[in-house]
Design a protein around this motif. Sequence first.
Motif, PDB file in Angstrom:
ATOM      1  N   THR A  42       0.851  -1.189   0.000  1.00 48.08           N
ATOM      2  CA  THR A  42       0.000   0.000   0.000  1.00 48.08           C
ATOM      3  C   THR A  42       0.882   1.231   0.000  1.00 48.08           C
ATOM      4  O   THR A  42       1.999   1.219   0.517  1.00 48.08           O
ATOM      5  CB  THR A  42      -0.925   0.051   1.232  1.00 48.08           C
ATOM      6  OG1 THR A  42      -0.145  -0.016   2.413  1.00 48.08           O
ATOM      7  CG2 THR A  42      -1.924  -1.097   1.231  1.00 48.08           C
ATOM      8  N   CYS A  47      -3.527   3.081   0.037  1.00 52.25           N
ATOM      9  CA  CYS A  47      -4.223   2.638  -1.179  1.00 52.25           C
ATOM     10  C   CYS A  47      -3.314   1.744  -2.019  1.00 52.25           C
ATOM     11  O   CYS A  47      -2.101   1.770  -1.878  1.00 52.25           O
ATOM     12  CB  CYS A  47      -4.631   3.848  -2.011  1.00 52.25           C
ATOM     13  SG  CYS A  47      -5.641   5.031  -1.101  1.00 52.25           S
ATOM     14  N   HIS A  57      -8.054   0.942  -4.783  1.00 48.68           N
ATOM     15  CA  HIS A  57      -8.865   1.211  -3.608  1.00 48.68           C
ATOM     16  C   HIS A  57      -8.001   1.459  -2.383  1.00 48.68           C
ATOM     17  O   HIS A  57      -6.806   1.153  -2.382  1.00 48.68           O
ATOM     18  CB  HIS A  57      -9.871   0.080  -3.361  1.00 48.68           C
ATOM     19  CG  HIS A  57      -9.245  -1.220  -2.959  1.00 48.68           C
ATOM     20  ND1 HIS A  57      -8.840  -2.144  -3.888  1.00 48.68           N
ATOM     21  CD2 HIS A  57      -8.960  -1.723  -1.752  1.00 48.68           C
ATOM     22  CE1 HIS A  57      -8.325  -3.189  -3.245  1.00 48.68           C
ATOM     23  NE2 HIS A  57      -8.393  -2.951  -1.957  1.00 48.68           N
ATOM     24  N   CYS A  58      -8.626   2.041  -1.390  1.00 51.88           N
ATOM     25  CA  CYS A  58      -7.937   2.386  -0.141  1.00 51.88           C
ATOM     26  C   CYS A  58      -8.538   1.625   1.041  1.00 51.88           C
ATOM     27  O   CYS A  58      -9.708   1.250   1.012  1.00 51.88           O
ATOM     28  CB  CYS A  58      -8.063   3.885   0.112  1.00 51.88           C
ATOM     29  SG  CYS A  58      -7.381   4.889  -1.202  1.00 51.88           S
TER      30      CYS A  58
END
Length: 59
Positions: A42, A47, A57-58
């Motif tokens: 991430t 994200c 996406h987060c």
Amino acid sequence: MWVAISKERVSRGSPGSGLRSAVVLLSLLAFACYASAHGGRTNKAGCHNDRKSGTYHCH
């Protein structure tokens, strides 16, 4: 001299409150792993790109 000792019942909450607290605590611990984000790949905002679905996406 004879002294009578009073045996008063000490209230420690409603019956079953300890069991109820234990069940709530175990439930929170059991579901905590589902609520936490995964730690892999991430960015600093939390994200990432999902390669399987092709989305960003987060957590």
